[in-house]
Design a protein around this motif. Sequence first.
Motif, PDB file in Angstrom:
ATOM      1  N   GLY A 214       0.821  -1.205   0.000  1.00 52.46           N
ATOM      2  CA  GLY A 214       0.000   0.000   0.000  1.00 52.46           C
ATOM      3  C   GLY A 214       0.850   1.248   0.000  1.00 52.46           C
ATOM      4  O   GLY A 214       2.046   1.216   0.308  1.00 52.46           O
ATOM      5  N   ALA A 215       0.212   2.351  -0.372  1.00 51.64           N
ATOM      6  CA  ALA A 215       0.935   3.610  -0.501  1.00 51.64           C
ATOM      7  C   ALA A 215       0.150   4.762   0.118  1.00 51.64           C
ATOM      8  O   ALA A 215      -1.053   4.882  -0.061  1.00 51.64           O
ATOM      9  CB  ALA A 215       1.212   3.899  -1.975  1.00 51.64           C
ATOM     10  N   ALA A 243       4.933  -6.232  -1.971  1.00 49.74           N
ATOM     11  CA  ALA A 243       4.662  -5.702  -3.309  1.00 49.74           C
ATOM     12  C   ALA A 243       3.722  -4.503  -3.208  1.00 49.74           C
ATOM     13  O   ALA A 243       2.718  -4.549  -2.510  1.00 49.74           O
ATOM     14  CB  ALA A 243       4.042  -6.783  -4.187  1.00 49.74           C
ATOM     15  N   GLY A 244       4.073  -3.430  -3.871  1.00 46.99           N
ATOM     16  CA  GLY A 244       3.265  -2.222  -3.833  1.00 46.99           C
ATOM     17  C   GLY A 244       3.599  -1.288  -2.697  1.00 46.99           C
ATOM     18  O   GLY A 244       2.892  -0.292  -2.486  1.00 46.99           O
ATOM     19  N   SER A 245       4.681  -1.558  -1.971  1.00 49.12           N
ATOM     20  CA  SER A 245       5.063  -0.702  -0.849  1.00 49.12           C
ATOM     21  C   SER A 245       5.412   0.703  -1.323  1.00 49.12           C
ATOM     22  O   SER A 245       6.336   0.908  -2.116  1.00 49.12           O
ATOM     23  CB  SER A 245       6.271  -1.298  -0.113  1.00 49.12           C
ATOM     24  N   GLY A 246       4.681   1.677  -0.812  1.00 47.27           N
ATOM     25  CA  GLY A 246       4.966   3.062  -1.163  1.00 47.27           C
ATOM     26  C   GLY A 246       6.273   3.555  -0.581  1.00 47.27           C
ATOM     27  O   GLY A 246       6.947   4.407  -1.169  1.00 47.27           O
ATOM     28  N   ALA A 247       6.663   3.041   0.589  1.00 47.22           N
ATOM     29  CA  ALA A 247       7.916   3.462   1.210  1.00 47.22           C
ATOM     30  C   ALA A 247       9.118   3.018   0.380  1.00 47.22           C
ATOM     31  O   ALA A 247      10.087   3.768   0.210  1.00 47.22           O
ATOM     32  CB  ALA A 247       8.017   2.908   2.624  1.00 47.22           C
ATOM     33  N   VAL A 248       9.066   1.783  -0.142  1.00 45.93           N
ATOM     34  CA  VAL A 248      10.150   1.302  -1.011  1.00 45.93           C
ATOM     35  C   VAL A 248      10.240   2.173  -2.257  1.00 45.93           C
ATOM     36  O   VAL A 248      11.329   2.574  -2.679  1.00 45.93           O
ATOM     37  CB  VAL A 248       9.914  -0.176  -1.386  1.00 45.93           C
TER      38      VAL A 248
END
Length: 305
Positions: A214-215, A243-248
């Motif tokens: 999530g982001a 998968a889909g990490s906004g922080a990454v």
Amino acid sequence: MMSLRYHVVSIAAVLLALALGVVLGASALSGRVLGALTSDRDQLAGEVVAMRGERDAAGAQLLATERLVGAGAPSTIAGVLPDRGVALVAAPGADPADLDAVTDLVTRAGGHVTGQVALTDAAVAPDRAEALRALVPRLLPAGAQLPTTTDTGTLTGSLLGSLLVARPSGVGDRTTGPEVATALRALSEAGYIRAPEGPGAAPGELALVVTGSGADPARDIVLARIAGEMDRVGAGAVLAGRAGSGAVTAVRTDPALRTGLSTVDAVEGPASRVATVLALREQADGRTGVYGPAAGTFTPQPTAG
């Protein structure tokens, strides 16, 4: 002399002929347009089928790679973190299964988790930033210095770094156990962290920050900067997210952060979990990388020793 009836019949015949011509012309045009649309539809349908086939093939190949790397994990990571201490920070939304998996792999690699701290939503919430900025300087251990900034993530990361990690060369400057316990207790009481497993007798050299998917741009950049500052304070840090990490993504799109902080996406998969451990060793060796399926590679090469 022509009668009125003749004129009416003539006009009606003309209008009927005109209407018939329009209908016939429109029918012919509609047939050509419909034929073209049908052809385009069939072509697009074929392309969709081909793309689905490529997607399924790529998914199968990725799954095979994940299984292969997962099966070879014990031999792949054996001895890559000899006696290395790792401070584990769980971001809001981090999955307990991911935390357990990476902790196990760190141990299998010869390292050990020196302590685990969980950030709460308040630690990354914009509406709590001012209160957190005011608290951080009061909890800073003796001898530690904060960077000159008003950025909440950077200040929080600097404080957590001073409490949880230390460079191997800075043995004489390490924060004492009582100072750490007092500061973590204050952060917990203020609602910014939970410390299910407090730090051990010595801080870690490396930091591993694990997040979910999530982001939320405002929160993601705070977490990214926390991880980045822990990297600066210690011997290195890795940010691993689902998968889909906004922080990454925030780290990967920030030139200042990505030059020092390693990132791993899709940490829910076995290959990315292995990559996380290898990335920790890479950080200890002074190198940085980007790993996971979105990055296109799982295997940073650790330096032997």
